[in-house]
Scaffold this motif. Structure first.
Motif, PDB file in Angstrom:
ATOM      1  N   LEU A  15       1.206  -1.706  -0.486  1.00  0.00           N
ATOM      2  CA  LEU A  15      -0.056   0.115   0.453  1.00  0.00           C
ATOM      3  C   LEU A  15       0.716   0.649   0.326  1.00  0.00           C
ATOM      4  N   ASP A  16       1.717   0.959   0.867  1.00  0.00           N
ATOM      5  CA  ASP A  16       2.684   2.296   0.704  1.00  0.00           C
ATOM      6  C   ASP A  16       3.496   2.129  -0.950  1.00  0.00           C
ATOM      7  N   ASP A  17       4.164   1.629  -0.818  1.00  0.00           N
ATOM      8  CA  ASP A  17       4.850   1.337  -2.480  1.00  0.00           C
ATOM      9  C   ASP A  17       3.663   1.605  -3.314  1.00  0.00           C
ATOM     10  N   SER A  18       2.280   1.595  -3.304  1.00  0.00           N
ATOM     11  CA  SER A  18       1.231   2.155  -4.457  1.00  0.00           C
ATOM     12  C   SER A  18       0.972   3.676  -4.451  1.00  0.00           C
ATOM     13  N   TYR A  19       0.926   4.453  -2.906  1.00  0.00           N
ATOM     14  CA  TYR A  19       0.728   5.826  -2.656  1.00  0.00           C
ATOM     15  C   TYR A  19       2.092   6.266  -2.924  1.00  0.00           C
ATOM     16  N   ASP A  20       2.861   5.566  -2.910  1.00  0.00           N
ATOM     17  CA  ASP A  20       4.001   6.779  -3.499  1.00  0.00           C
ATOM     18  C   ASP A  20       4.366   7.070  -5.403  1.00  0.00           C
ATOM     19  N   GLN A  21       3.879   5.964  -5.454  1.00  0.00           N
ATOM     20  CA  GLN A  21       3.754   5.531  -7.372  1.00  0.00           C
ATOM     21  C   GLN A  21       2.794   6.981  -7.452  1.00  0.00           C
ATOM     22  N   GLN A  22       1.511   6.888  -6.966  1.00  0.00           N
ATOM     23  CA  GLN A  22       0.140   7.994  -6.822  1.00  0.00           C
ATOM     24  C   GLN A  22       0.354   9.203  -6.741  1.00  0.00           C
ATOM     25  N   VAL A  23       1.816   9.204  -5.038  1.00  0.00           N
ATOM     26  CA  VAL A  23       2.375  11.204  -5.065  1.00  0.00           C
ATOM     27  C   VAL A  23       2.734  11.498  -6.467  1.00  0.00           C
ATOM     28  N   LYS A  24       3.804  10.480  -7.328  1.00  0.00           N
ATOM     29  CA  LYS A  24       4.756  10.667  -7.564  1.00  0.00           C
ATOM     30  C   LYS A  24       4.175  11.700  -9.150  1.00  0.00           C
ATOM     31  N   LEU A  25       2.587  11.259  -9.807  1.00  0.00           N
ATOM     32  CA  LEU A  25       1.868  10.722 -10.985  1.00  0.00           C
ATOM     33  C   LEU A  25       1.208  12.378 -10.955  1.00  0.00           C
ATOM     34  N   LEU A  26       0.733  12.765  -9.254  1.00  0.00           N
ATOM     35  CA  LEU A  26       0.498  13.835  -9.300  1.00  0.00           C
ATOM     36  C   LEU A  26       1.096  14.708  -9.202  1.00  0.00           C
ATOM     37  N   GLN A  27       2.572  14.564  -8.676  1.00  0.00           N
ATOM     38  CA  GLN A  27       3.517  15.549  -8.767  1.00  0.00           C
ATOM     39  C   GLN A  27       4.104  15.671 -10.510  1.00  0.00           C
ATOM     40  N   GLN A  28       3.511  14.584 -11.034  1.00  0.00           N
ATOM     41  CA  GLN A  28       3.799  14.885 -13.253  1.00  0.00           C
ATOM     42  C   GLN A  28       2.783  15.813 -13.178  1.00  0.00           C
ATOM     43  N   VAL A  29       1.793  15.765 -13.172  1.00  0.00           N
ATOM     44  CA  VAL A  29       0.428  16.035 -13.329  1.00  0.00           C
ATOM     45  C   VAL A  29       0.379  18.290 -13.300  1.00  0.00           C
ATOM     46  N   ARG A  30       1.385  17.963 -11.818  1.00  0.00           N
ATOM     47  CA  ARG A  30       1.146  19.506 -11.052  1.00  0.00           C
ATOM     48  C   ARG A  30       2.550  20.332 -12.304  1.00  0.00           C
ATOM     49  N   GLN A  31       3.240  18.947 -12.170  1.00  0.00           N
ATOM     50  CA  GLN A  31       4.816  20.073 -12.837  1.00  0.00           C
ATOM     51  C   GLN A  31       4.084  20.106 -14.343  1.00  0.00           C
ATOM     52  N   ALA A  32       3.109  19.309 -14.700  1.00  0.00           N
ATOM     53  CA  ALA A  32       2.316  19.749 -16.876  1.00  0.00           C
ATOM     54  C   ALA A  32       1.748  20.896 -16.710  1.00  0.00           C
ATOM     55  N   VAL A  33       0.688  20.795 -15.100  1.00  0.00           N
ATOM     56  CA  VAL A  33       0.489  22.417 -14.629  1.00  0.00           C
ATOM     57  C   VAL A  33       0.799  23.404 -15.156  1.00  0.00           C
ATOM     58  N   ALA A  34       2.058  23.440 -14.237  1.00  0.00           N
ATOM     59  CA  ALA A  34       2.863  24.765 -14.635  1.00  0.00           C
ATOM     60  C   ALA A  34       3.832  25.200 -15.762  1.00  0.00           C
ATOM     61  N   GLU A  35       3.925  23.535 -16.175  1.00  0.00           N
ATOM     62  CA  GLU A  35       4.697  24.038 -17.939  1.00  0.00           C
ATOM     63  C   GLU A  35       3.581  24.667 -18.549  1.00  0.00           C
ATOM     64  N   VAL A  36       3.111  24.389 -19.026  1.00  0.00           N
ATOM     65  CA  VAL A  36       1.837  24.992 -20.104  1.00  0.00           C
ATOM     66  C   VAL A  36       1.403  25.718 -19.311  1.00  0.00           C
ATOM     67  N   ALA A  37       0.242  25.788 -18.033  1.00  0.00           N
ATOM     68  CA  ALA A  37       0.467  27.417 -17.719  1.00  0.00           C
ATOM     69  C   ALA A  37       1.638  28.608 -18.327  1.00  0.00           C
ATOM     70  N   THR A  38       2.897  27.948 -18.107  1.00  0.00           N
ATOM     71  CA  THR A  38       3.983  28.800 -18.688  1.00  0.00           C
ATOM     72  C   THR A  38       3.812  29.329 -19.712  1.00  0.00           C
ATOM     73  N   ALA A  39       3.749  28.781 -20.291  1.00  0.00           N
ATOM     74  CA  ALA A  39       3.674  28.381 -22.360  1.00  0.00           C
ATOM     75  C   ALA A  39       2.481  29.728 -22.453  1.00  0.00           C
ATOM     76  N   LYS A  40       1.249  30.044 -21.208  1.00  0.00           N
ATOM     77  CA  LYS A  40       0.696  30.043 -22.087  1.00  0.00           C
ATOM     78  C   LYS A  40       1.124  31.264 -21.893  1.00  0.00           C
ATOM     79  N   LYS A  41       0.226  31.997 -20.835  1.00  0.00           N
ATOM     80  CA  LYS A  41       1.520  32.788 -20.066  1.00  0.00           C
ATOM     81  C   LYS A  41       3.094  33.739 -21.302  1.00  0.00           C
ATOM     82  N   ARG A  42       3.332  33.298 -21.670  1.00  0.00           N
ATOM     83  CA  ARG A  42       4.091  33.680 -22.571  1.00  0.00           C
ATOM     84  C   ARG A  42       3.877  33.964 -24.358  1.00  0.00           C
TER      85      ARG A  42
END
Length: 259
Positions: free
Chosen positions: A31-58
């Motif tokens: 369960l801990d391993d599965s939770y860590d994987q989901q947290v990593k995926l969430l971080q990747q999605v948040r990073q993608a949101v930040a990158e898209v928002a940055t490109a939109k701002k440019r």
């Protein structure tokens, strides 16, 4: 190897193997391993949101810059025409027309990025809720498993005590038998030493004669005490023998043996 020892070895081996497998298959670690994987995926999605928002701002900044230039070219065309410079006015309008095509492309990119940002933000929100819900369920399952594991260990401990109680009783019985045998042997050797049947190597020379003389002396002393009690009773005119001398006071015991 006897059957009992073989069974004991098999039991220990199964116990060790079971513990290793349980450790390898511990659901809490899974369960801990599965939770860590989901947290990593969430971080990747948040990073993608930040990158898209940055490109939109440019793109937004570029659009603002092009919009300012578009307005400036329009103003320049009007001023050139007012000054009778139709050629300059036409040149400014031609440049503004080319700039308008670039602005339209930026508008399309901006709209696409805006949609992507909205989609990613929605996915990020849903994934955040899912991760939070999974974390709660994970901790609940881990707590339940830990409690159940503790109960199983307690039950196994009680069961182990119950299963070995007969062995404990047998051990106690054997210990009691050995103690009784040793006590009987000690008593027998004491009697043999006292009777002289066994030689006490630590005793002084002629100790057996000393023991016999001491016994005869004790008997003679008792005979004298009895005779004295009879004589005392006859002299006083009483029917029975005189009672032994009483011990007076708390220190009377110091007179014993000195009468």
């Amino acid at each position: 190897m006897s059957n009992g020892n073989s069974a004991r070895v098999r039991t220990i081996f199964r116990s060790k193997t079971s513990k290793v497998l349980d450790k390898l298959e511990d659901p809490r670690d899974t369960l801990d391993d599965s939770y860590d994987q989901q947290v990593k995926l969430l971080q990747q999605v948040r990073q993608a949101v930040a990158e898209v928002a940055t490109a939109k701002k440019r793109i937004e900044l570029q659009g603002q810059e092009l919009g300012s230039r578009y307005q400036r070219l329009g103003a320049q065309a009007s001023e050139a025409l007012a000054q009778g410079r139709e050629d300059l006015a036409r040149q400014a309008l031609e440049r503004r027309a080319m700039l308008q095509g670039q602005v339209v492309q930026l508008q399309q990119q901006y709209t696409s990025l805006d949609q992507q940002t909205a989609q990613l933000q929605e996915r990020e929100r849903r994934l955040t809720d899912q991760v939070a819900a999974f974390r709660i369920e994970k901790e609940t399952i881990k707590a339940t498993y830990t409690a159940s594991e503790a109960q199983v260990r307690a039950n196994e401990a009680v069961s182990g005590i119950s299963s070995t109680i007969e062995d404990v009783g047998s051990s106690l019985d054997r210990a009691r038998d050995k103690v009784a045998q040793m006590q009987a042997r000690a008593a027998a050797t004491n009697e043999l030493l006292a009777s002289g049947a066994l030689t006490d190597l630590t005793a002084a020379p002629d100790a057996d004669i000393e023991r016999q003389l001491a016994s005869l002396s004790a008997q003679a002393d008792i005979d004298r005490q009895l005779a004295a009690m009879r004589n005392a009773g006859g002299a006083s005119g009483t029917a029975g023998p005189a009672a032994p001398k009483a011990i007076d006071g708390p220190d009377g015991w110091l007179d014993i043996g000195h009468g």
